[in-house]
Design a protein around this motif. Structure first.
Motif, mmCIF file in Angstrom:
data_model
loop_
_atom_site.group_PDB
_atom_site.id
_atom_site.type_symbol
_atom_site.label_atom_id
_atom_site.label_comp_id
_atom_site.label_asym_id
_atom_site.label_seq_id
_atom_site.Cartn_x
_atom_site.Cartn_y
_atom_site.Cartn_z
ATOM 1 N N ARG A 235 0.891 -1.495 0.165
ATOM 2 C CA ARG A 235 0.182 0.003 -0.226
ATOM 3 C C ARG A 235 0.593 0.846 0.574
ATOM 4 N N PHE A 236 1.959 0.563 1.540
ATOM 5 C CA PHE A 236 2.486 2.577 0.708
ATOM 6 C C PHE A 236 4.288 2.181 0.107
ATOM 7 N N GLY A 237 4.538 0.839 -0.079
ATOM 8 C CA GLY A 237 5.958 1.144 0.195
ATOM 9 C C GLY A 237 7.235 1.704 0.813
ATOM 10 N N VAL A 238 8.628 2.176 0.355
ATOM 11 C CA VAL A 238 9.227 2.142 1.235
ATOM 12 C C VAL A 238 8.859 3.636 2.147
ATOM 13 N N ILE A 239 7.929 4.288 2.100
ATOM 14 C CA ILE A 239 7.404 5.467 2.794
ATOM 15 C C ILE A 239 7.083 5.261 4.078
ATOM 16 N N GLY A 240 6.061 4.325 4.172
ATOM 17 C CA GLY A 240 4.898 3.286 5.157
ATOM 18 C C GLY A 240 6.154 2.144 5.769
ATOM 19 N N ILE A 241 6.660 1.569 5.811
ATOM 20 C CA ILE A 241 7.541 0.995 6.286
ATOM 21 C C ILE A 241 8.362 1.220 7.577
ATOM 22 N N ALA A 242 9.414 2.956 6.569
ATOM 23 C CA ALA A 242 10.342 4.455 7.164
ATOM 24 C C ALA A 242 9.262 4.831 8.120
ATOM 25 N N PHE A 243 7.912 4.786 8.221
ATOM 26 C CA PHE A 243 7.492 5.916 8.926
ATOM 27 C C PHE A 243 6.709 5.159 9.767
ATOM 28 N N LEU A 244 6.623 3.369 10.062
ATOM 29 C CA LEU A 244 6.577 2.346 11.054
ATOM 30 C C LEU A 244 7.848 1.707 11.252
ATOM 31 N N THR A 245 9.260 1.740 11.341
ATOM 32 C CA THR A 245 9.976 1.156 11.833
ATOM 33 C C THR A 245 10.117 1.853 13.541
ATOM 34 N N PRO A 246 10.579 2.852 13.421
ATOM 35 C CA PRO A 246 10.546 3.175 14.984
ATOM 36 C C PRO A 246 9.442 2.996 16.041
ATOM 37 N N ILE A 247 8.191 2.764 15.561
ATOM 38 C CA ILE A 247 6.935 2.256 16.662
ATOM 39 C C ILE A 247 7.069 1.153 16.899
ATOM 40 N N PHE A 248 6.784 0.406 15.854
ATOM 41 C CA PHE A 248 6.082 -1.240 15.684
ATOM 42 C C PHE A 248 7.598 -1.951 15.360
ATOM 43 N N LEU A 249 8.786 -1.515 14.275
ATOM 44 C CA LEU A 249 9.887 -2.258 13.900
ATOM 45 C C LEU A 249 10.823 -2.145 14.310
ATOM 46 N N THR A 250 12.005 -2.650 14.415
ATOM 47 C CA THR A 250 13.643 -2.599 15.069
ATOM 48 C C THR A 250 13.719 -1.500 14.149
ATOM 49 N N PRO A 251 15.123 -1.161 14.142
ATOM 50 C CA PRO A 251 16.074 -0.358 12.938
ATOM 51 C C PRO A 251 16.021 -1.627 11.919
ATOM 52 N N ILE A 252 16.815 -2.692 12.682
ATOM 53 C CA ILE A 252 16.744 -3.740 12.392
ATOM 54 C C ILE A 252 16.358 -4.201 11.374
ATOM 55 N N LEU A 253 15.281 -4.799 11.909
ATOM 56 C CA LEU A 253 14.133 -5.150 10.870
ATOM 57 C C LEU A 253 13.223 -4.680 9.573
ATOM 58 N N GLY A 254 12.973 -2.851 9.941
ATOM 59 C CA GLY A 254 12.536 -2.482 9.175
ATOM 60 C C GLY A 254 13.453 -1.592 7.922
ATOM 61 N N THR A 255 14.851 -2.117 7.644
ATOM 62 C CA THR A 255 15.390 -1.485 7.201
ATOM 63 C C THR A 255 15.758 -3.200 5.783
ATOM 64 N N VAL A 256 16.199 -4.023 6.786
ATOM 65 C CA VAL A 256 15.927 -5.520 5.861
ATOM 66 C C VAL A 256 15.012 -5.625 4.979
ATOM 67 N N VAL A 257 13.510 -4.894 6.052
ATOM 68 C CA VAL A 257 12.757 -5.776 5.151
ATOM 69 C C VAL A 257 12.868 -4.459 3.796
ATOM 70 N N ALA A 258 12.629 -3.136 4.019
ATOM 71 C CA ALA A 258 12.635 -2.255 2.520
ATOM 72 C C ALA A 258 13.912 -2.787 1.491
ATOM 73 N N ALA A 259 15.368 -3.592 2.511
ATOM 74 C CA ALA A 259 16.503 -4.203 0.924
ATOM 75 C C ALA A 259 15.385 -5.182 0.840
ATOM 76 N N LEU A 260 14.877 -5.943 0.695
ATOM 77 C CA LEU A 260 14.337 -7.028 0.555
ATOM 78 C C LEU A 260 13.333 -6.864 -0.146
ATOM 79 N N PHE A 261 12.289 -5.579 -0.303
ATOM 80 C CA PHE A 261 11.647 -5.605 -1.342
ATOM 81 C C PHE A 261 12.112 -4.646 -2.370
ATOM 82 N N GLY A 262 13.856 -4.083 -1.875
ATOM 83 C CA GLY A 262 14.027 -3.849 -3.262
ATOM 84 C C GLY A 262 14.189 -2.632 -3.337
ATOM 85 N N ALA A 263 13.988 -1.786 -2.674
ATOM 86 C CA ALA A 263 13.678 -0.107 -2.181
ATOM 87 C C ALA A 263 15.548 -0.331 -2.639
ATOM 88 N N PRO A 264 15.540 0.722 -3.443
ATOM 89 C CA PRO A 264 17.011 1.713 -3.601
ATOM 90 C C PRO A 264 17.745 2.448 -2.551
#
Length: 135
Positions: free
Chosen positions: A72-101
Motif C-alpha cells: 500500500r505505501f512502499g518504503v515510506i510506509g515501512i520507514a514511518f512504522l519502523t521506529p514505533i512497531f518495527l526495529t530499525p534493523i527489521l525495517g531496513t531489512v524489509v525495505a532492502a528485501l523488497f528492493g528499495a534503493p
C-alpha cells in the motif's frame, strides 16, 4: 541501535538535554540503517535458514501485515512504522528485501527517525517529571 524507544529513555535517565537526546537517538537508528542496508539481503538469507531450522512459519500474522504495508505505501510506509512497531534493523531489512534503493531507504528512514525521535523524546521528557512525582 536496536530498540528505538531506548534512546529517549536513556537520554532522560542520563540527564541529557532534549536536543542531544534526539540527535543521539536519530544517530543510533541511522547507524542500524546504514549497516543493515549494506548487509540486508545477506542477513535475510541467514534469518531464513534460521527460521527453517526452528520450523517457524514464514507467513506469520506480523509478516502478512508488513507485506500489506509495503504493497500500500512502499518504503515510506515501512520507514514511518519502523521506529514505533518495527526495529530499525527489521525495517531496513524489509525495505532492502523488497528492493528499495539504498538512497530511498536512507532518506525515508532519516525523516522517520527525526520525526519519531523528536516526538518520543518530547513524550519521555514531558512525562518523566510526572512519573517521578508518582514515586
Amino acid at each position: 541501535m536496536v530498540k528505538f524507544f531506548g534512546g529517549p529513555v536513556a537520554g532522560s535517565s542520563l540527564g541529557l538535554p532534549y536536543a542531544q537526546t534526539v540527535l543521539l537517538t536519530v544517530a543510533g537508528m541511522m547507524t542500524s540503517v546504514v549497516i543493515f542496508s549494506i548487509i540486508g539481503r545477506a542477513f535475510s538469507k541467514w534469518m531464513s535458514r534460521r527460521r527453517r531450522e526452528k520450523q517457524k512459519p514464514v507467513f506469520s500474522k506480523k509478516n502478512r501485515r508488513i507485506v500489506q504495508v509495503w504493497q500500500r505505501f512502499g518504503v515510506i510506509g515501512i520507514a514511518f512504522l519502523t521506529p514505533i512497531f518495527l526495529t530499525p534493523i527489521l525495517g531496513t531489512v524489509v525495505a532492502a528485501l523488497f528492493g528499495a534503493p539504498k538512497k530511498h531507504i536512507f532518506i525515508h528512514m532519516l525523516w522517520s527517525a527525526i520525526l519519531w525521535g523528536a516526538a518520543q523524546t518530547l513524550f519521555v521528557y514531558e512525562f518523566r517529571d510526572f512519573a517521578s512525582s508518582l514515586f
